[in-house]
Scaffold this motif. Structure first.
Motif, PDB file in Angstrom:
ATOM      1  N   SER A 333       0.819  -1.210   0.000  1.00 53.72           N
ATOM      2  CA  SER A 333       0.000   0.000   0.000  1.00 53.72           C
ATOM      3  C   SER A 333       0.852   1.259   0.000  1.00 53.72           C
ATOM      4  CB  SER A 333      -0.943   0.001   1.207  1.00 53.72           C
ATOM      5  OG  SER A 333      -1.895  -1.030   1.093  1.00 53.72           O
ATOM      6  N   ARG A 334       1.914   1.251   0.820  1.00 52.63           N
ATOM      7  CA  ARG A 334       2.786   2.438   0.883  1.00 52.63           C
ATOM      8  C   ARG A 334       3.484   2.667  -0.451  1.00 52.63           C
ATOM      9  NH1 ARG A 334       3.948   0.370   6.136  1.00 52.63           N
ATOM     10  NH2 ARG A 334       5.792  -0.697   5.293  1.00 52.63           N
ATOM     11  N   ALA A 335       4.037   1.602  -1.033  1.00 49.51           N
ATOM     12  CA  ALA A 335       4.743   1.735  -2.311  1.00 49.51           C
ATOM     13  C   ALA A 335       3.785   2.169  -3.409  1.00 49.51           C
ATOM     14  CB  ALA A 335       5.411   0.415  -2.682  1.00 49.51           C
ATOM     15  N   PHE A 336       2.575   1.621  -3.397  1.00 50.78           N
ATOM     16  CA  PHE A 336       1.571   1.942  -4.411  1.00 50.78           C
ATOM     17  C   PHE A 336       1.186   3.410  -4.335  1.00 50.78           C
ATOM     18  CE2 PHE A 336      -2.537   2.050  -6.432  1.00 50.78           C
ATOM     19  CZ  PHE A 336      -2.491   1.060  -7.404  1.00 50.78           C
ATOM     20  N   LYS A 337       0.947   3.904  -3.122  1.00 54.41           N
ATOM     21  CA  LYS A 337       0.534   5.306  -2.969  1.00 54.41           C
ATOM     22  C   LYS A 337       1.666   6.251  -3.349  1.00 54.41           C
ATOM     23  CE  LYS A 337      -2.189   8.429  -0.316  1.00 54.41           C
ATOM     24  NZ  LYS A 337      -3.551   8.432   0.180  1.00 54.41           N
ATOM     25  N   ARG A 338       2.919   5.884  -3.015  1.00 53.67           N
ATOM     26  CA  ARG A 338       4.058   6.720  -3.424  1.00 53.67           C
ATOM     27  C   ARG A 338       4.138   6.816  -4.939  1.00 53.67           C
ATOM     28  NH1 ARG A 338       7.056   3.973   0.595  1.00 53.67           N
ATOM     29  NH2 ARG A 338       7.965   2.648  -1.024  1.00 53.67           N
ATOM     30  N   ALA A 339       3.868   5.717  -5.612  1.00 50.95           N
ATOM     31  CA  ALA A 339       4.009   5.686  -7.072  1.00 50.95           C
ATOM     32  C   ALA A 339       2.886   6.410  -7.789  1.00 50.95           C
ATOM     33  CB  ALA A 339       4.083   4.236  -7.553  1.00 50.95           C
ATOM     34  N   PHE A 340       1.634   6.297  -7.286  1.00 43.89           N
ATOM     35  CA  PHE A 340       0.486   6.760  -8.053  1.00 43.89           C
ATOM     36  C   PHE A 340      -0.359   7.829  -7.361  1.00 43.89           C
ATOM     37  CE2 PHE A 340       1.058   2.186  -9.223  1.00 43.89           C
ATOM     38  CZ  PHE A 340       1.648   2.425 -10.452  1.00 43.89           C
ATOM     39  N   GLY A 341      -0.111   8.077  -6.083  1.00 47.55           N
ATOM     40  CA  GLY A 341      -0.866   9.110  -5.390  1.00 47.55           C
ATOM     41  C   GLY A 341      -2.188   8.638  -4.833  1.00 47.55           C
ATOM     42  N   ASP A 342      -2.619   7.445  -5.183  1.00 50.05           N
ATOM     43  CA  ASP A 342      -3.859   6.846  -4.677  1.00 50.05           C
ATOM     44  C   ASP A 342      -3.528   5.531  -4.003  1.00 50.05           C
ATOM     45  OD1 ASP A 342      -5.603   8.828  -5.649  1.00 50.05           O
ATOM     46  OD2 ASP A 342      -5.627   7.893  -7.630  1.00 50.05           O
ATOM     47  N   SER A 343      -4.349   5.132  -3.053  1.00 53.76           N
ATOM     48  CA  SER A 343      -4.182   3.828  -2.425  1.00 53.76           C
ATOM     49  C   SER A 343      -4.774   2.748  -3.322  1.00 53.76           C
ATOM     50  CB  SER A 343      -4.877   3.806  -1.066  1.00 53.76           C
ATOM     51  OG  SER A 343      -6.289   3.853  -1.239  1.00 53.76           O
ATOM     52  N   PRO A 344      -4.399   1.479  -3.122  1.00 51.25           N
ATOM     53  CA  PRO A 344      -4.994   0.403  -3.932  1.00 51.25           C
ATOM     54  C   PRO A 344      -6.521   0.369  -3.831  1.00 51.25           C
ATOM     55  CG  PRO A 344      -3.054  -0.404  -2.767  1.00 51.25           C
ATOM     56  CD  PRO A 344      -3.316   0.981  -2.246  1.00 51.25           C
ATOM     57  N   SER A 345      -7.061   0.579  -2.642  1.00 45.00           N
ATOM     58  CA  SER A 345      -8.518   0.530  -2.488  1.00 45.00           C
ATOM     59  C   SER A 345      -9.192   1.689  -3.212  1.00 45.00           C
ATOM     60  CB  SER A 345      -8.897   0.549  -1.011  1.00 45.00           C
ATOM     61  OG  SER A 345      -8.393   1.707  -0.362  1.00 45.00           O
ATOM     62  N   GLU A 346      -8.557   2.860  -3.244  1.00 45.14           N
ATOM     63  CA  GLU A 346      -9.131   3.997  -3.971  1.00 45.14           C
ATOM     64  C   GLU A 346      -9.215   3.704  -5.460  1.00 45.14           C
ATOM     65  OE1 GLU A 346      -7.831   7.795  -1.165  1.00 45.14           O
ATOM     66  OE2 GLU A 346      -6.387   6.956  -2.596  1.00 45.14           O
ATOM     67  N   VAL A 347      -8.182   3.068  -5.999  1.00 45.35           N
ATOM     68  CA  VAL A 347      -8.200   2.706  -7.418  1.00 45.35           C
ATOM     69  C   VAL A 347      -9.281   1.664  -7.683  1.00 45.35           C
ATOM     70  CG1 VAL A 347      -6.873   1.651  -9.289  1.00 45.35           C
ATOM     71  CG2 VAL A 347      -5.778   3.292  -7.766  1.00 45.35           C
ATOM     72  N   ARG A 348      -9.380   0.663  -6.817  1.00 44.46           N
ATOM     73  CA  ARG A 348     -10.392  -0.376  -6.981  1.00 44.46           C
ATOM     74  C   ARG A 348     -11.796   0.211  -6.899  1.00 44.46           C
ATOM     75  NH1 ARG A 348     -10.760  -5.788  -6.112  1.00 44.46           N
ATOM     76  NH2 ARG A 348      -9.306  -5.868  -7.838  1.00 44.46           N
ATOM     77  N   ASN A 349     -12.029   1.096  -5.927  1.00 42.10           N
ATOM     78  CA  ASN A 349     -13.369   1.663  -5.738  1.00 42.10           C
ATOM     79  C   ASN A 349     -13.771   2.622  -6.848  1.00 42.10           C
ATOM     80  OD1 ASN A 349     -13.647   0.250  -3.350  1.00 42.10           O
ATOM     81  ND2 ASN A 349     -12.873   1.935  -2.081  1.00 42.10           N
ATOM     82  N   ARG A 350     -12.753   3.197  -7.525  1.00 46.13           N
ATOM     83  CA  ARG A 350     -13.054   4.122  -8.611  1.00 46.13           C
ATOM     84  C   ARG A 350     -13.593   3.379  -9.830  1.00 46.13           C
ATOM     85  NH1 ARG A 350      -8.525   7.410  -8.364  1.00 46.13           N
ATOM     86  NH2 ARG A 350      -7.419   6.120  -9.843  1.00 46.13           N
ATOM     87  N   GLY A 351     -13.365   2.069  -9.854  1.00 44.43           N
ATOM     88  CA  GLY A 351     -13.942   1.264 -10.933  1.00 44.43           C
ATOM     89  C   GLY A 351     -13.215   1.390 -12.244  1.00 44.43           C
ATOM     90  N   GLY A 352     -11.901   1.513 -12.206  1.00 42.55           N
ATOM     91  CA  GLY A 352     -11.123   1.560 -13.447  1.00 42.55           C
ATOM     92  C   GLY A 352     -10.767   2.968 -13.826  1.00 42.55           C
ATOM     93  N   GLY A 353     -10.359   3.143 -15.059  1.00 42.04           N
ATOM     94  CA  GLY A 353     -10.010   4.463 -15.547  1.00 42.04           C
ATOM     95  C   GLY A 353      -8.562   4.610 -15.923  1.00 42.04           C
ATOM     96  N   GLY A 354      -7.750   3.547 -15.683  1.00 37.82           N
ATOM     97  CA  GLY A 354      -6.376   3.619 -16.158  1.00 37.82           C
ATOM     98  C   GLY A 354      -5.418   4.185 -15.157  1.00 37.82           C
TER      99      GLY A 354
END
Length: 379
Positions: A333-354
């Motif tokens: 989670s920490r590495a993911f947020k550093r790389a993309f600015g969003d947490s894994p759950s935020e990306v999942r809940n957004r329902g896609g989008g690239g």
């Protein structure tokens, strides 16, 4: 590929572009431009310091290049600093038209290259002059000449008030371009073939408003062919073919990482053994990327993002993390947020989008678009 092959390729592209121009002119003259046709044209994205407060102008210009260079004003004054960008996303390439007042530039120091942008740049001067100092040698370029830089290398330089076109070429465009540009990096193409490439790039820039997304594969193929034919490193720059060999090794390493990305055994030692090189050589190859393990982790994070953004992929987040090589969920989670600015759950809940670096450039602040495009090109 022979020079004749390349010129044939370029001629075919010229005819294709002429057909598009004639068709467009006919529609416009008749006042019946198809809506879908107009919407499919390649967009351009502009940024200018005009209209900003003088105290903010150079800072904004510097920030727009922050992903690739450090910029310094040559002689700060109370007069306006004029800078203008026009950018085109060409899929596997990026083209920028730049107008700038005088400034100094330098490559990014190692301590800020944790997520580095490392492409070749082929800069065609339309007016003004560029001087670059790299590896104990200096070289200049004037109007009509092409300079080749490696953004992952160490260099400094100064540019006069100038206008230029900059083609950003990713390192994984092809093995042939990697070897060719690796041999000629930090040099000026002042040969007849170099001038031919300069003329080609100027013509492409003039015709881009007439192109659509469907034209991009042909444009990329023609540009790659022109690079292979027109870039000929000077004799004093070739040092026992070290540049081409290093670039071929790097491309082999990248292919290995792509093919075995989800292999839990993938690491620096496996890559080193597969390539048959020393630890020092491996370190030098991946130093611009922050090291082998940083490169592997970034590729795995990109794979995880793609899975989380895919509404059809219903695996649990911890399953995706484990398959991408992360045994610790908190670390992932920490590495993911550093790389993309969003947490894994935020990306999942957004329902896609690239992946965020692939967001529509219309949504980006104008001075950040160049950095977004270059990181997108890095893949």
């Amino acid at each position: 590929m022979t020079t004749e092959d390349v010129l044939t390729h370029a001629t075919l592209l010229e005819r294709q572009l002429d057909d598009v121009r004639l068709e467009t002119s006919a529609y416009e003259a008749a006042g019946t431009m198809p809506v879908m046709g107009r919407a499919s044209y390649l967009p351009s994205f502009e940024f200018s310091t005009e209209g900003l407060a003088r105290s903010d102008q150079f800072a904004a210009w510097r920030n727009s290049f922050a992903a690739m260079l450090e910029l310094t004003e040559v002689e700060p004054t109370t007069t306006d600093f004029r800078g203008r960008q026009k950018l085109w996303d060409l899929g596997s390439l990026v083209l920028a038209q730049i107008s700038t007042d005088s400034l100094e530039f330098s490559s990014l120091p190692g301590h800020v290259r944790r997520d580095p942008v490392d492409h070749w740049t082929m800069t065609v001067l339309l007016s003004g002059q560029i001087r670059t100092d790299a590896a104990r040698r200096a070289y200049t370029a004037g109007p009509g000449e092409v300079q080749i830089h490696s953004l992952g290398g160490c260099f400094t330089g100064v540019v006069d008030r100038s206008e230029m076109l900059i083609l950003f070429v990713p390192r994984d465009l092809s093995l042939e371009t990697a070897a060719t540009l690796g041999s000629a990096e930090f040099s000026t193409l002042s040969t007849g073939m170099g001038r031919l490439f300069s003329d080609y790039l100027v013509d492409v820039a003039n015709r881009l408003p007439m192109l659509t997304q469907a034209d991009l594969p042909g444009l990329a193929a023609a540009t790659r062919a022109m690079i292979l034919a027109c870039v000929s490193p000077s004799a004093d720059h070739i040092e026992a073919a070290e540049g081409p060999i290093a670039n071929v090794l790097l491309e082999r390493a990248r292919q290995l990482v792509r093919n075995r990305l989800l292999d839990p055994k993938l690491g620096s030692e496996l890559v080193r053994r597969e390539l048959g090189i020393s630890r020092t050589r491996l370190y030098n190859l991946f130093e611009p990327f922050g090291g082998v393990m940083h490169y592997i982790q970034h590729r795995r994070l990109l794979s995880a993002y793609a899975a989380l953004a895919d509404p059809k992929d219903r695996r649990l987040i911890f399953q995706i993390a484990e398959e991408c090589g992360f045994s610790d969920g908190a670390e992932f989670s920490r590495a993911f947020k550093r790389a993309f600015g969003d947490s894994p759950s935020e990306v999942r809940n957004r329902g896609g989008g690239g992946i965020p670096i692939r967001l529509d450039l219309e949504d980006c602040p104008s001075e950040e678009r160049l950095g977004v495009l270059l990181r997108r090109l890095q893949g």
